[in-house]
Write an enzyme that holds these catalytic residues in place. Sequence first.
Site, short mmCIF file in Angstrom:
data_model
loop_
_atom_site.label_atom_id
_atom_site.label_comp_id
_atom_site.label_asym_id
_atom_site.label_seq_id
_atom_site.Cartn_x
_atom_site.Cartn_y
_atom_site.Cartn_z
N PRO A 2 0.69 -1.10 -0.15
CA PRO A 2 0.06 -0.09 -0.06
C PRO A 2 0.87 1.24 -0.16
O PRO A 2 1.59 1.57 0.85
CB PRO A 2 -0.56 -0.10 1.45
CG PRO A 2 0.10 -1.15 2.10
CD PRO A 2 1.09 -1.62 1.28
N GLU A 3 0.55 1.91 -0.90
CA GLU A 3 0.98 3.35 -0.98
C GLU A 3 -0.40 4.50 -0.60
O GLU A 3 -1.31 3.68 -0.32
CB GLU A 3 1.39 3.88 -2.14
CG GLU A 3 2.69 2.86 -2.48
CD GLU A 3 3.56 3.45 -3.89
OE1 GLU A 3 3.72 4.63 -4.19
OE2 GLU A 3 4.04 2.52 -4.54
N HIS A 109 -1.62 -16.72 7.76
CA HIS A 109 -1.41 -15.35 7.89
C HIS A 109 -2.27 -14.28 8.52
O HIS A 109 -2.11 -13.27 8.25
CB HIS A 109 -0.46 -14.59 6.57
CG HIS A 109 0.69 -15.50 6.14
ND1 HIS A 109 1.61 -16.06 7.13
CD2 HIS A 109 0.98 -16.34 5.05
CE1 HIS A 109 2.50 -16.95 6.44
NE2 HIS A 109 1.88 -17.16 4.92
N ARG A 131 4.11 -11.33 4.81
CA ARG A 131 5.46 -10.81 5.23
C ARG A 131 5.71 -10.21 6.70
O ARG A 131 6.76 -10.05 6.92
CB ARG A 131 5.90 -9.89 3.96
CG ARG A 131 6.29 -10.70 2.66
CD ARG A 131 6.67 -9.86 1.87
NE ARG A 131 7.94 -9.44 1.96
CZ ARG A 131 8.70 -8.64 0.98
NH1 ARG A 131 8.12 -8.13 -0.12
NH2 ARG A 131 10.01 -8.36 1.09
N ARG A 174 20.47 18.41 -0.77
CA ARG A 174 20.61 17.14 -0.52
C ARG A 174 20.85 16.56 -1.90
O ARG A 174 20.67 16.91 -3.09
CB ARG A 174 19.27 16.43 -0.13
CG ARG A 174 18.69 17.04 1.17
CD ARG A 174 17.52 16.21 1.29
NE ARG A 174 17.61 14.67 1.47
CZ ARG A 174 17.09 13.83 1.75
NH1 ARG A 174 15.75 14.35 2.63
NH2 ARG A 174 17.23 12.59 1.73
#
Length: 293
Positions: A2-3, A109, A131, A174
Amino acid sequence: MPELPEVETVRRGLAPTMAGATIAGVRLARPDLRFPFPSRFAERLVGARIDALDRRGKYLLAALSTGETLVMHLGMTGRFTIATSTPDRALEASRPGEFHFATPGAPAHDHVAFDLSRDDAAATVVFNDPRRFGFMDLAPTNALDAATHFAGMGPEPLGPDFTAAWLDARLAGRRTPIKAALLDQRVVAGVGNIYACEALFRAGVSPRRLARSTTGARAERLVASVRGVLLDAVAAGGSSLRDFAGADGALGYFQHRFDVYDRTGAPCRRCGGPIARLVQSGRSTFYCGRCQR
DNA sequence: CTCGACTCCTGCTGGC
DNA sequence: TGCCAGCAGGAGTCGA
């Protein structure tokens, strides 16, 4: 998976069931996901009413009547599903401190089950995460911004604070590639690998360009592109790569509209040239070498 | 401080 | 057909 668009899709799918409901039971199949569950996790939840289901970046937030907020992150493979169940069955399994939720025959899971009640209706929301990169936590609602997960987190990309001026300031000096900077949740919240690639393509910015050189007009284009791709993806119900689905089981379809992600060798939709792949910070980046500078 | 490499974990895919 | 290396939507930690 998910984003931001996928988390927002999940939030919208869960809200009708969760918001306004009371947590009647919490069942855990194990003591931890990526991190241990907070102390007395079930006890702090049971009996609480969920006042609202919100989102911050890639986090789901369930504001509780107890003054705490349930903080949930889906990691890479976290998924929620809703099942209706009878109150009897929902309550029967709720024994604090025991990890007996993983019953034979249950899907692998399934790690957490929230048994919810509202009026006479009952429902169970199950969290599945192969996971186990996801996690859950509890934090005081009135100090949520100071909680470890959110301290230093950048602005919501769809909100008013994500501007070219902010990006200019945040990226000044940066030397990291702009792609890596977009994945940094302190720069902007909720962008992940797919939408970083897609936003850079839309903005015509090379993923290799140093963050500090992404200023001025480029920053303006990038802000607009991040917003645009996220809005488009939310409208499409997110992207279903493997089998991501909203809580209602509906598949998002934004993956059909990727310009670059996972399109190595395919023709660029703008110039026809081949989409290229490179690895940055150990993660795949997809881009058009001609259109992105 | 900033950066990239590494790590956690399981499952699927593609190449032999 | 079977096996296995490589890769996967995230992000915390570590050492340079």
